[in-house]
Design an enzyme around this catalytic site. Sequence first.
Site, mmCIF file in Angstrom:
data_model
loop_
_atom_site.group_PDB
_atom_site.id
_atom_site.type_symbol
_atom_site.label_atom_id
_atom_site.label_comp_id
_atom_site.label_asym_id
_atom_site.label_seq_id
_atom_site.Cartn_x
_atom_site.Cartn_y
_atom_site.Cartn_z
ATOM 1 N N HIS A 268 8.595 5.409 -3.349
ATOM 2 C CA HIS A 268 8.258 6.364 -2.280
ATOM 3 C C HIS A 268 9.579 6.786 -1.617
ATOM 4 O O HIS A 268 10.349 7.532 -2.205
ATOM 5 C CB HIS A 268 7.259 5.679 -1.336
ATOM 6 C CG HIS A 268 6.573 6.575 -0.363
ATOM 7 N ND1 HIS A 268 6.635 7.936 -0.395
ATOM 8 C CD2 HIS A 268 5.786 6.285 0.718
ATOM 9 C CE1 HIS A 268 5.929 8.451 0.592
ATOM 10 N NE2 HIS A 268 5.403 7.458 1.292
ATOM 11 N N HIS A 307 5.526 13.388 -9.943
ATOM 12 C CA HIS A 307 4.869 13.310 -8.637
ATOM 13 C C HIS A 307 3.380 13.150 -8.845
ATOM 14 O O HIS A 307 2.827 13.729 -9.782
ATOM 15 C CB HIS A 307 5.153 14.587 -7.818
ATOM 16 C CG HIS A 307 4.926 14.384 -6.370
ATOM 17 N ND1 HIS A 307 3.678 14.470 -5.810
ATOM 18 C CD2 HIS A 307 5.777 14.046 -5.374
ATOM 19 C CE1 HIS A 307 3.784 14.210 -4.518
ATOM 20 N NE2 HIS A 307 5.045 13.942 -4.230
ATOM 21 N N ASP A 363 13.191 14.231 -4.115
ATOM 22 C CA ASP A 363 14.232 13.203 -4.049
ATOM 23 C C ASP A 363 15.359 13.405 -5.051
ATOM 24 O O ASP A 363 16.392 12.754 -4.957
ATOM 25 C CB ASP A 363 13.608 11.825 -4.281
ATOM 26 C CG ASP A 363 12.750 11.436 -3.112
ATOM 27 O OD1 ASP A 363 13.184 11.668 -1.985
ATOM 28 O OD2 ASP A 363 11.645 10.918 -3.334
HETATM 29 N N1 ACO Z 1 10.226 9.060 -15.719
HETATM 30 C C1 ACO Z 1 9.652 8.822 -16.920
HETATM 31 N N2 ACO Z 1 8.345 8.795 -17.132
HETATM 32 C C2 ACO Z 1 7.553 9.033 -16.086
HETATM 33 C C3 ACO Z 1 8.062 9.298 -14.803
HETATM 34 C C4 ACO Z 1 9.456 9.311 -14.644
HETATM 35 N N3 ACO Z 1 10.007 9.554 -13.469
HETATM 36 N N4 ACO Z 1 7.046 9.497 -13.945
HETATM 37 C C5 ACO Z 1 5.925 9.360 -14.662
HETATM 38 N N5 ACO Z 1 6.236 9.089 -15.962
HETATM 39 C C6 ACO Z 1 5.304 8.936 -17.071
HETATM 40 C C7 ACO Z 1 4.519 7.634 -16.976
HETATM 41 O O1 ACO Z 1 5.186 6.586 -17.628
HETATM 42 C C8 ACO Z 1 3.227 8.027 -17.621
HETATM 43 O O2 ACO Z 1 3.445 8.050 -19.009
HETATM 44 P P1 ACO Z 1 2.257 7.598 -20.031
HETATM 45 O O3 ACO Z 1 1.162 8.591 -19.809
HETATM 46 O O4 ACO Z 1 2.877 7.654 -21.368
HETATM 47 O O5 ACO Z 1 1.873 6.212 -19.621
HETATM 48 C C9 ACO Z 1 3.013 9.466 -17.192
HETATM 49 O O6 ACO Z 1 4.340 9.984 -16.957
HETATM 50 C C10 ACO Z 1 2.174 9.620 -15.938
HETATM 51 O O7 ACO Z 1 2.804 8.910 -14.889
HETATM 52 P P2 ACO Z 1 2.070 8.064 -13.782
HETATM 53 O O8 ACO Z 1 2.906 6.874 -13.463
HETATM 54 O O9 ACO Z 1 0.646 7.834 -14.173
HETATM 55 O O10 ACO Z 1 2.081 9.080 -12.578
HETATM 56 P P3 ACO Z 1 1.793 8.713 -11.095
HETATM 57 O O11 ACO Z 1 1.183 9.910 -10.487
HETATM 58 O O12 ACO Z 1 1.065 7.430 -10.981
HETATM 59 O O13 ACO Z 1 3.257 8.422 -10.507
HETATM 60 C C11 ACO Z 1 5.325 8.686 -9.447
HETATM 61 C C12 ACO Z 1 3.948 9.310 -9.730
HETATM 62 C C13 ACO Z 1 5.172 7.291 -8.831
HETATM 63 C C14 ACO Z 1 6.079 9.575 -8.457
HETATM 64 C C15 ACO Z 1 6.094 8.582 -10.784
HETATM 65 O O14 ACO Z 1 6.236 9.867 -11.347
HETATM 66 C C16 ACO Z 1 7.449 7.919 -10.610
HETATM 67 O O15 ACO Z 1 7.535 6.685 -10.619
HETATM 68 N N6 ACO Z 1 8.557 8.732 -10.459
HETATM 69 C C17 ACO Z 1 9.860 8.183 -10.238
HETATM 70 C C18 ACO Z 1 9.988 7.730 -8.794
HETATM 71 C C19 ACO Z 1 10.123 8.912 -7.830
HETATM 72 O O16 ACO Z 1 10.872 9.854 -8.058
HETATM 73 N N7 ACO Z 1 9.372 8.801 -6.717
HETATM 74 C C20 ACO Z 1 9.429 9.819 -5.657
HETATM 75 C C21 ACO Z 1 8.123 10.502 -5.514
HETATM 76 S S1 ACO Z 1 8.249 11.768 -4.296
HETATM 77 C C22 ACO Z 1 8.136 10.946 -2.854
HETATM 78 O O17 ACO Z 1 7.705 9.821 -2.689
HETATM 79 C C23 ACO Z 1 8.663 11.668 -1.715
#
Ligand code: ACO
Length: 437
Positions: A268, A307, A363
């Site tokens: 987050h 996201h 971010d």
């Molecule tokens: N890098 C690589 N793969 C990713 C990423 C990423 N940043 N984000 C999601 N994926 C992949 C997952 O592994 C998943 O793959 P799969 O279908 O093969 O299993 C797919 O994309 C879907 O991802 P989820 O984790 O189900 O998406 P969710 O909505 O739960 O997560 C989140 C969203 C937590 C933001 C995620 O994208 C992440 O961890 N990003 C990196 C951290 C980040 O930048 N957070 C800031 C968010 S903005 C904020 O808080 C202000």
Amino acid sequence: MGKETLTITDNRTGKTYEIPIQNDTIKALDLRQIKVKPEEFGMMTYDPAFMNTASCKSKITFIDGDKGILRYRGYPIEQLAEKSTYVETAYLLIHGELPTKEQLDDWTFQINHHTIIHENIKKFMDGFHYDANPMGMLVGTVGALSTFYKDAKEIHDPENRKKQIYRLIGKMITLSAFAFRHSKGMPYAYPDNELSYPGNFLNMLWKMTESKFKPHPVLERALDVLFILHADHEQNCSTSAMRGVGSSHVDPFSAVAAAAAALYGPLHGGANAEVLYMLDEIGSKENIPAFIKNVKEGKGKLMGFGHRVYKNFDPRAKIIKKLAEDVFAVTGRNPKLDIAMELERIALKDEYFIQRKLYANVDFYSGLIYQAMDFPIDMFPVLFAIGRTSGWIAQWQEMLTDPEQKIARPRQVYLGYESRDYQSLEERSKVAVKSAV
Ligand code: ACO
């Protein structure tokens, strides 16, 4: 158009239920009537991480993740970032309308005149270890404010709430700056009410021996815009914490401490710091393909990408990318920018990221700006928390005044043991020895 209802047939019993639809949702409680035997608890929905559950009705922030739309009280984020200030936007979020000149003057005066903190807070700030994380210090000290303002527990009195809101918004910058100065071993600098909100924050961070601190107008404005962009984002993790904890009717300082704690996490508010660590790890542009390969193999994430809600683009990321140019014109270019831009370019063309609709989020570039402005990485979530405070407050107040809200208390699907009898330590040891043999 047909009836605004949903008809459900339970194939276990053959029974049919007609459930009202309102605002494209059904009430989870309407499912409770669905049972095989009368003594059963009834049907629930199972939704870990609340992927498809609306926990409230809200009039504050609208997001259309597919179209990349973000609006506060109906105003597009692009217009607010261009024309408004953070203090004005905070008023909008909390009151529902943009203020008149008179209202804005009063609001600004009240916030400015609540920036001073009790001298005792300085004492426990001093008690933190020299290398304490400023976000940890902020979480601790903002929660501790409740012990100074005992009237804060009168949450049902709108006049009283107003006072706590001035205090929270006013003191967030002071606590944050003091946490920073403590971690640097620098004497605390007091607020200067003649400065703007972000200017005052910069003053408390950077003032040295000069009699009057003058913030650089470009950096002051950049910080103001960053606060606006982070001010609210509907039911995100920290806001849900604010509403959930606030639903117990605890005072708002304690609820903000809980929300800030949620923001501390790397998924987050900690994500922009993780972006910088990632860029450091990559080191140079030649290493990007190998890094991307690892991400695709599940060895780590591309931080600052993806996201839960935005599945096309994050409108805040667009504004920030442009803002970065203004800041770098003053501070000099952050050398990591080239790696970040190349990383984004490669990722956006890659099938893995395209298929999963992963785009740069707010971010991805914000950390680069903060670093260029000389903020240490540990301060990034603190900056996020300052901006998000107005959103937390707006959401908390909406929750408190919503007659449909109650203390938050989700259900669970219990999959553990049925009832079993307690065994003495001796009996348990015998079983353990037997199974080891
Ligand atoms: N890098 C690589 N793969 C990713 C990423 C990423 N940043 N984000 C999601 N994926 C992949 C997952 O592994 C998943 O793959 P799969 O279908 O093969 O299993 C797919 O994309 C879907 O991802 P989820 O984790 O189900 O998406 P969710 O909505 O739960 O997560 C989140 C969203 C937590 C933001 C995620 O994208 C992440 O961890 N990003 C990196 C951290 C980040 O930048 N957070 C800031 C968010 S903005 C904020 O808080 C202000």
